[in-house]
Design an enzyme around this catalytic site. Structure first.
Site, PDB file in Angstrom:
ATOM      1  N   ASN A 287       0.846  -1.201   0.000  1.00  0.00           N
ATOM      2  CA  ASN A 287       0.000   0.000   0.000  1.00  0.00           C
ATOM      3  C   ASN A 287       0.887   1.260   0.000  1.00  0.00           C
ATOM      4  OD1 ASN A 287       0.982  -0.186   2.655  1.00  0.00           O
ATOM      5  ND2 ASN A 287      -0.838   0.772   3.489  1.00  0.00           N
ATOM      6  N   CYS A 289       1.865   3.537   2.116  1.00  0.00           N
ATOM      7  CA  CYS A 289       2.862   3.781   3.178  1.00  0.00           C
ATOM      8  C   CYS A 289       3.800   2.622   3.417  1.00  0.00           C
ATOM      9  CB  CYS A 289       2.134   4.154   4.467  1.00  0.00           C
ATOM     10  SG  CYS A 289       1.382   5.782   4.382  1.00  0.00           S
ATOM     11  N   GLU A 291       3.585  -0.485   4.630  1.00  0.00           N
ATOM     12  CA  GLU A 291       3.547  -1.485   5.704  1.00  0.00           C
ATOM     13  C   GLU A 291       2.598  -2.637   5.399  1.00  0.00           C
ATOM     14  OE1 GLU A 291      -0.258   0.336   6.274  1.00  0.00           O
ATOM     15  OE2 GLU A 291       1.684   1.167   5.770  1.00  0.00           O
TER      16      GLU A 291
END
Length: 784
Positions: A287, A289, A291
């Site tokens: 995704n 970001c 993580e």
């Protein structure tokens, strides 16, 4: 459901009093609460939590719950959120029970090596961004630049060119949306275009709506460690086309990250080693970001337990973790997140199928740093890392207990057969249960620290009337200082002077200097150790910024990479303080060299709301700027020096001249090419007023914050370079200006802590934390 006695069940039905801070209420009103057609807020925070609880509890009716059971579950969900013990991700809070009903935060879409495939995915990206989701892509399947295109007899333009197409789509779709469009672009390290990809964000006008990461393999890391070469493979044919020195490529990645924080590293083989359903699909992207590794066409819904609210105080005043309370919250949260999967309205059919086949959820944390403050544990210590691992292990164990309980009544996830869970004899409802995601604005709603990050500062600036920001010290610190007897009236001033940190202030006992850790106090290796401690018990990844000081080297970045790989992290993002090109460097002469009455050059928009040094203190004392009771006007000498900046605007090129004297901006003049009449007259008027303010030594940030963000209906440009008006252009130029005297003497000055670009909503600085940018002034966030 867990068996509870009648008293507990009855207590769950009682209305839960909300404890929403004024700042959190402003965030909710601006971004979350329902509005009518005129933009007027027509929902209360209680109403929002009730709307979400009522909607999500309906999923139990699909599995045979009685109306009474449904009502009890609604009350449990409501109490879980209203007490701020847990909050789901923003799309769920915004959209559950409303027409959109798109509840997932993040998606991964495949990019096939064909024009049809590329543009089908582009359409899907637009649909997802329109509903408030973020998207991740691997461009590794695309043939390299200048490769043959058999169908046309031409040559391919390569992955980076199509990233730019996706970037432009995001730029247009995000306009007017509730949440900003965001993307993750990933390319395998063995792709022939890898060197172009590594540097694709050097030009800040390109791919501005993408985070980027390099997918590095075990084979590449082994070659780098051994000083060997590795092969680049054409994804069209699978054949080697070239060899590169692995360590040199890793150094190029580290150098790019040292310069501007990107690209990150995604350890793709490590992610697939823990992929529970390799028979279904392999992981190739994350995704925005970073993580959340996901399968192609998969989405995930996230939520975070607030660790700070799961503490209890002993009669002696000590804090302890309430493990029973935490267990209850974990169980209810897993149940809620599993229900999100069934209640979600998916933007395309392929995503619905993959998501329901695997039923990934992502339960994580917020408030970890605040919890450590209360427990008296130093973040950057073995005890701190041990506590991180202990907490996450507990969440994982109890989360899987609830997932298995749900599987007993609802069935295992459809792709369970052939999975790692089947191999372990674990009948789980969800293929992933845990993720440590960025908490963005939900940690602001909960009024706690974000994710597993240390606090960014001990001093925050509260948003008050008319956009003004007033400083306050973290309540935990004040309470401790008063209890331990070291509080003094001027202690806040000393913390502001020390960039929001307690470390190195003699008046604060050494023990408390260590306990009240802030992000820039933590050495990079301890950031990595903490990420690894959480990663050990997390199914997905851990959203964590590895903060580095300004003076960190490329070798320091390399060391962090190798340490993260060695400790089993699934990825790593480093951020060297002040490294972003768009950041405004805020330079000040050291306190030993600076005359007491001199005004430091606060020529940064970042100074609006974050501590930059003693220059912000006059507002606390009611004194005039520069520490004088009455501002004194500086008279103009016969000769001053300066520079002229050319800025493209919708009215043509504007030439802004900024003159300085003794290291201070002193006056401004502006002209616009081909403009005259009222436009030029307005420019002259504004520049005269700016010059007058500068001569009276009003700090630059006070001037820029009055002008920045003003719109005249004729914006120019895209992304970070977008100019909203002539006045906005002047403000941005002033904010980035450093007098020649400073530029020549940079070695003789110390840099105050620089912050990011101003928030597009309230003009406070964006802080880089949890692998995203966040505004503590109004709650704006680029976190997904």
């Amino acid at each position: 459901m867990k068996a509870r006695d009648a008293t507990q069940a009855q207590a769950e039905m009682k209305e839960v009093p909300l404890n929403i801070s004024p700042n959190a209420l402003r965030v909710l009103q601006k971004r979350y609460l329902a509005k009518d057609e005129n933009g007027k807020v027509v929902e209360t925070p209680e109403g929002m939590f009730r709307r979400v609880a009522k909607n999500l509890a309906q999923a139990d009716l699909l599995y045979g719950a009685t109306p009474e059971e449904y009502k009890r579950l609604e009350e449990k969900f409501y109490a879980l959120m209203a007490t701020l013990d847990f909050l789901p991700n923003s799309p769920t809070l915004m959209n559950a029970g409303r027409p959109l009903q798109q509840l997932a935060a993040c998606f991964v879409l495949p990019v096939e090596d064909s024009i049809g495939g590329i543009y089908d995915t582009l359409k899907h990206q637009a649909l997802i961004h329109q509903t408030g989701g973020g998207t991740g892509f691997s461009f590794s399947r695309l043939r390299p630049k200048d490769d043959m295109v058999k169908s046309t007899g031409g040559v391919a333009s390569g992955p980076v060119s199509f990233m730019k197409v996706y970037n432009q789509s995001t730029e247009h779709i995000k306009q007017g949306g509730t949440r900003r469009g965001a993307n993750m672009g990933i390319l395998r390290v063995d792709h022939p275009d890898i060197l172009e990809f590594i540097t694709c964000k050097t030009d800040k006008k390109e791919v501005t709506n993408f985070n980027i990461s390099v997918a590095v393999t075990d084979a590449f890391m082994t070659a780098a460690l051994n000083g060997e070469k590795y092969e680049l493979l054409n994804p069209r044919s699978g054949k080697p086309v070239k060899q590169l020195d692995a360590l040199e490529v890793l150094k190029k990645i580290a150098e790019a990250a040292w310069r501007n924080g990107e690209p990150g590293l995604f350890f793709i083989d490590q992610a697939n080693r823990t992929n529970p359903t390799p028979h279904y699909a392999m992981i190739e992207a994350t995704n925005p970001c970073g993580e959340q590794p996901l399968l192609p066409y998969e989405s995930c819904n996230l939520g975070s337990v607030n660790l700070e609210t799961h503490l209890t105080q002993t009669p002696e005043g000590r804090y302890e973790i309430d493990w029973g309370h935490l267990e209850d919250s974990i169980g209810t949260a897993v149940h809620l997140l599993d229900n999100v999967i069934d209640m979600n309205k998916y933007p395309i059919a392929e995503i619905e199928k993959c998501t329901k086949d695997n039923r990934k959820i992502g339960l994580g944390v917020m408030g970890f740093a605040r919890m450590l403050f209360k427990l008296g544990i130093q973040y950057d210590s073995e005890m701190g890392a041990e506590m991180g691992g202990r907490i996450m292990k507990f969440i994982s164990e109890k989360g899987y207990e609830e997932s298995m309980r749900l599987a007993a009544s609802r069935g295992v996830y459809p792709a369970w057969k052939g999975s790692l869970h089947e191999a372990r004899g674990q009948r789980a409802r969800n293929s992933y249960v845990t993720t440590v995601a960025p908490t963005g604005t939900i940690s602001m709603i909960a009024d706690t620290s974000g994710g597993c990050e240390p606090e960014f500062s001990l001093v925050w600036y509260k948003n008050v009337m008319d956009g003004e920001h007033l400083p306050y010290v973290l309540d935990d610190f004040i309470q401790t200082a008063k209890r331990e007897g070291f509080w003094k009236d001027d202690l806040m001033e000393k913390i502001i002077e020390n960039h929001g940190s307690a470390r190195g202030i003699p008046e604060i006992p050494e023990r408390w200097q260590k306990i009240f850790t802030t992000a820039h106090d933590v050495a990079p290796e301890w950031h990595v150790k903490m990420q690894a401690a959480f990663q050990q018990y997390t199914d997905s990844g851990v959203s964590k910024t590895i903060n580095m000081p300004t003076e960190a080297t490329v070798d320091d970045v390399l060391k962090a990479y190798l340490m993260a790989y060695d400790l089993g992290c699934k990825g790593i993002t480093v951020y060297r303080d002040g490294s972003r090109d768009e950041q405004v460097l805020n330079v000040g002469i050291s306190s030993k060299e600076k005359p007491k009455a001199e005004v430091s050059p606060m020529d940064s928009v970042a100074a609006v709301s974050m501590p930059q040094g003693a220059e912000t203190l006059p507002a606390l004392h009611g004194e005039g700027y520069g520490g004088r009771s009455h501002p004194v006007k500086r008279e103009r000498p016969v000769r001053v020096s300066g520079e002229t900046i050319a800025i493209n605007t919708s009215y043509g090129k504007m030439y802004l001249t900024i003159n300085s004297m003794n290291g201070q901006p002193f006056e401004t003049f502006a002209t616009v090419a081909k403009a005259g009449g009222m436009i030029q007259a307005d420019l002259e008027c504004v520049c005269r007023l700016i010059s007058l303010a500068l001569r009276y030594q009003i700090p630059m940030h006070e001037i820029t914050r009055q002008l920045i963000g003003i719109q005249d209906g004729n914006p120019y440009g895209m992304g970070g370079n977008r100019v909203l008006s002539l006045w906005d252009a002047i403000a941005k130029a002033l904010a980035s200006y450093h007098p020649p005297e400073q530029k020549q003497g940079m070695a003789a000055v110390r840099s105050a802590r620089p912050e990011g670009l101003p928030c597009p909503d309230c003009k406070s600085p964006l802080v880089h934390t949890e692998n995203c940018e966040k505004c503590y002034g109004c709650g704006y966030s680029r976190c997904w």
